[in-house]
Design an enzyme around this catalytic site. Structure first.
Site, PDB file in Angstrom:
ATOM      1  N   GLU A  29      -3.033   6.797  14.771  1.00 50.02           N
ATOM      2  CA  GLU A  29      -2.226   7.411  13.566  1.00 50.02           C
ATOM      3  C   GLU A  29      -3.013   7.179  12.568  1.00 50.02           C
ATOM      4  OE1 GLU A  29       1.873   6.314  15.837  1.00 50.02           O
ATOM      5  OE2 GLU A  29       0.053   4.730  14.496  1.00 50.02           O
ATOM      6  N   HIS A  89     -20.485  -3.167  -9.110  1.00 50.07           N
ATOM      7  CA  HIS A  89     -20.569  -4.588  -7.838  1.00 50.07           C
ATOM      8  C   HIS A  89     -21.853  -3.848  -7.343  1.00 50.07           C
ATOM      9  CE1 HIS A  89     -16.766  -2.883  -7.343  1.00 50.07           C
ATOM     10  NE2 HIS A  89     -16.101  -4.674  -6.377  1.00 50.07           N
ATOM     11  N   HIS A 146      13.025   5.448  13.504  1.00 53.09           N
ATOM     12  CA  HIS A 146      12.235   6.610  13.554  1.00 53.09           C
ATOM     13  C   HIS A 146      13.108   7.315  13.329  1.00 53.09           C
ATOM     14  CE1 HIS A 146      10.335   4.715  17.007  1.00 53.09           C
ATOM     15  NE2 HIS A 146      10.172   4.991  17.369  1.00 53.09           N
ATOM     16  N   HIS A 174     -20.809 -10.744  -5.199  1.00 52.60           N
ATOM     17  CA  HIS A 174     -20.211  -9.050  -4.712  1.00 52.60           C
ATOM     18  C   HIS A 174     -19.879  -8.116  -5.902  1.00 52.60           C
ATOM     19  CE1 HIS A 174     -16.905  -6.482  -2.157  1.00 52.60           C
ATOM     20  NE2 HIS A 174     -16.322  -6.762  -4.108  1.00 52.60           N
TER      21      HIS A 174
END
Length: 671
Positions: A414, A35, A476, A265
């Site tokens: 999380e 890149h 869960h 890019h």
């Protein structure tokens, strides 16, 4: 774009920044991949940052009080490689620059921690670097409060792109940083309005300035190609009492035919494009050639921090000897010498008292022994403190008002928690652990993978580890997560069966020099199965005989965690029928696999029927069920058992042995 006006504005700066741009062009062209555009676009910002603001010493890359520079937009890796080479980092030679993206080179396609000094974290998965930066800044704040500003007082700078800010993890990180008023954190946003698919507004219309401000950041703007304006904005950001974002308006692939386009890019490899771009810069030197006056200037930049480092070392040396030793030990990642004895005494009390507790509670009990001794632990939870049992009474809460606090309320973040803990571990001087429900590994997983890839000591306290969660139901109840984490290279997964094994697993986790640990812990209470005290850490063997067969051994039952209790009950029934049954507790498959073959054969000898018991999918068990050589099933496998590397695809397939010849050899071996 006519660059003459930019060059005329500050000719010396222009030539210095052109060193970065041309090295990026040459490195990407030589690799025929990479890149180019981001390093070209942010070269001005990086030049000003390294020259006028970043406190570092290239001759001492691991100086604890250096400013941290994180390239969150890791695809632009030639930016940091060029900077390390130019400023005189010993490991980053011109030969390494020339071997960009080749097998064995330290210049991997994306910056990788541990490959080369000066790369603070592994980036490339967008959003990870900016989220790590939050952890770096939190560690700095805590250590400054703990050790004083004479010992710990530095900034964390992060270059992030549009892609980093689109990733969901960035919102978790930005919110966390704003809440904690991390005034030493400065994000330099490469505002070039280009992604691979097109302009940013094709997919995103977020007002990033307003977004950061709403999260509690101060926001600044600059012309990303005007050295004086960049300097002004960074100076203002450093004076901010809050985390700061500097929006740097830039042109991706500046000066090339691909400027301000999606093509800019990626890799600019066409020789004519490279030549024309260098001509636009006024650059007349050959490939990878940096004139001596420019290299000398850059190396002087890399040496400027030596005086500050010498002064810091004198301040550290002035501390009492015990304080110096404690600082050195914490930054070396070593466990306090007295922790082992304390845990052994604690294990003996467990064997005597035989508590019936969930292993999540047993973890809290072990931490109550560990945290007062190992004062560099930084614990936390993603809004589940009472369920994960991750907080002990001595820690205090980390807040803007109490930087000495050792417990972080991460909120329902999380992924952000895991990434921040990576940053803390990489910063050094602290030992992070954090908790959530095991099923929410799915949210944290990308950063957990990077913990393993980087080989850093982060402890993931994953509770509610099976269908034992009960009424909360399958959303869960993790069933595939043990297999997922065990499949992750360099990740130590431990699932203790009782309070004794839990203490042992914590001791193991904290002693790992180069890998993270996942502790899978129960919601439900479990009896103490290890009633006879043994000083040795049996869980460190990965698997061991918990109960021997009486009479002729006909069955071996293997189990982990809450299912070891079930295996022991099954043994009683089988023995009652005269069927000799051995029970093997397997707290860690990874540790068991690391034992020598003779030990593994003693624990799992050939002959008896083997049954595995675990409230999870079967996938990881076949090695131990079918025999390590797979001969019973005449089964083989050709593929991966580690992470990959940076090199051309055909080289990697040969390197990792995924070839037709390997398939033939494997087939013949099984005939």
């Amino acid at each position: 774009m006519d660059l003459s006006a930019l060059a005329a504005r500050n000719p010396d700066h222009w030539r210095r920044a052109a060193c970065i741009r041309t090295l990026a062009l040459d490195g990407v062209a030589a690799a025929n991949s990479g890149h180019s555009g981001m390093p070209m676009g942010m070269a001005d910002v990086a030049t000003v940052l390294f020259d006028k603001h970043l406190s570092f010493d290239a001759s001492a890359p691991n100086w604890p009080n250096r400013d941290r520079f994180i390239l969150s937009a890791g695809h632009g890796s030639m930016l940091i490689y060029a900077l390390l080479y130019l400023t005189g980092y010993k490991q980053m030679t011109l030969e390494q620059i020339k071997n960009f993206r080749q097998l064995g080179a330290i210049t991997a396609g994306h910056p990788e921690f541990g490959h080369v000094e000066g790369v603070e974290t592994t980036t490339g998965p967008l959003g990870q670097g900016i989220s790590n930066a939050v952890g770096f800044a939190m560690a700095e704040e805590h250590l400054r409060a703990t050790w004083g500003a004479k010992i710990m007082d530095h900034y964390t700078y992060c270059i992030a792109g549009d892609g980093c800010l689109m990733e969901g993890i960035s919102q978790e990180a930005i919110g966390l940083a704003g809440r904690h008023e991390l005034s030493r954190l400065i994000v330099l946003w490469d505002d070039n309005n280009i992604t691979i698919d097109g302009t940013v507004d094709m997919a995103c219309r977020v007002d990033q300035r307003a977004r950061f401000a709403a999260a509690g950041w101060d926001v600044f703007d600059c012309d990303g190609h005007d050295a004086a304006d960049i300097d002004r904005a960074i100076t203002a950001a450093k004076a901010s009492p809050r985390p700061a974002m500097v929006a740097c308006k830039t042109h991706i692939a500046i000066g090339s035919a691909a400027q301000d386009t999606p093509k800019g890019h990626g890799a600019l490899t066409d020789p004519k494009v490279v030549a024309d771009t260098k001509a636009a810069y006024g650059w007349t030197h050959g490939a990878f050639e940096i004139p001596a006056d420019l290299k000398n200037w850059w190396e002087a930049v890399g040496a400027k921090g030596a005086t500050a480092r010498d002064q810091w070392e004198a301040r550290l040396a002035a501390l009492p000897a015990a304080k110096q030793a404690e600082f050195t030990r914490a930054f070396a990642g070593e466990v306090p010498a007295k922790l082992g004895n304390a845990l052994r005494r604690y294990k003996k009390s467990l064997a005597d008292e035989a508590p019936k507790v969930a292993t999540r509670k047993a973890s809290e009990m072990a931490l109550a022994v560990i945290n007062p001794i190992m004062k560099e632990t930084l614990g936390g939870s993603a809004d589940l403190t009472g369920s994960n049992n991750t907080k002990t009474g001595d820690m205090g809460i980390f807040t803007p008002e109490n930087r000495k606090g050792r417990y972080v309320h991460y909120g329902i973040r999380e992924h952000g928690m895991a990434a921040a803990m990576n940053g803390m571990a990489l910063h050094g001087g602290v030992r992070p652990y954090g908790g959530t429900f095991f099923t929410f590994t799915d949210y944290a997983r990308p950063s957990m993978r990077l913990s393993a890839l980087m080989g850093i000591n982060v402890v993931y306290v994953m509770t509610h580890d099976s269908i034992g969660v009960g009424e909360d139901g399958p959303t869960h109840q993790p069933v595939e997560h043990l297999a997922m984490m065990r499949a992750t290279p360099n990740c130590l997964v431990m699932r203790p069966a009782d309070a004794v094994e839990t203490a042992e697993c914590w001791e193991i986790a904290l002693s790992q020099p180069n890998r993270p640990s996942v502790l899978a812990l129960t919601r439900q209470n479990l009896p103490t199965l290890r009633r006879k005290h043994v000083s040795r850490n049996l869980a460190a063997q990965g698997a061991y005989v918990l109960a021997e067969a009486e009479g002729k051994r006909q069955v071996i039952l293997m189990a982990t965690g809450s299912e070891v209790e079930i295996a022991m009950a099954a043994r009683d029934k089988l023995q009652a029928e005269g069927i000799g049954t051995r029970v093997v507790s397997v707290p860690s498959m990874e540790l068991f696999a690391e034992q020598d073959e003779a030990y593994r054969k003693r624990v799992l000898p050939a002959g008896p029927v083997r049954i595995a018991v675990e409230a999870a999918v079967r996938q990881p068990w076949d090695r131990w069920l079918l025999g390590e050589r797979g001969r019973d099933a005449k089964a083989g496998f050709v593929g991966m058992n580690s992470f990959g590397a940076s090199a051309p695809a055909e080289v990697l397939y040969e390197h990792f042995g995924i070839t037709a010849e390997a398939v033939v050899a494997e087939a013949k071996a099984r005939l």
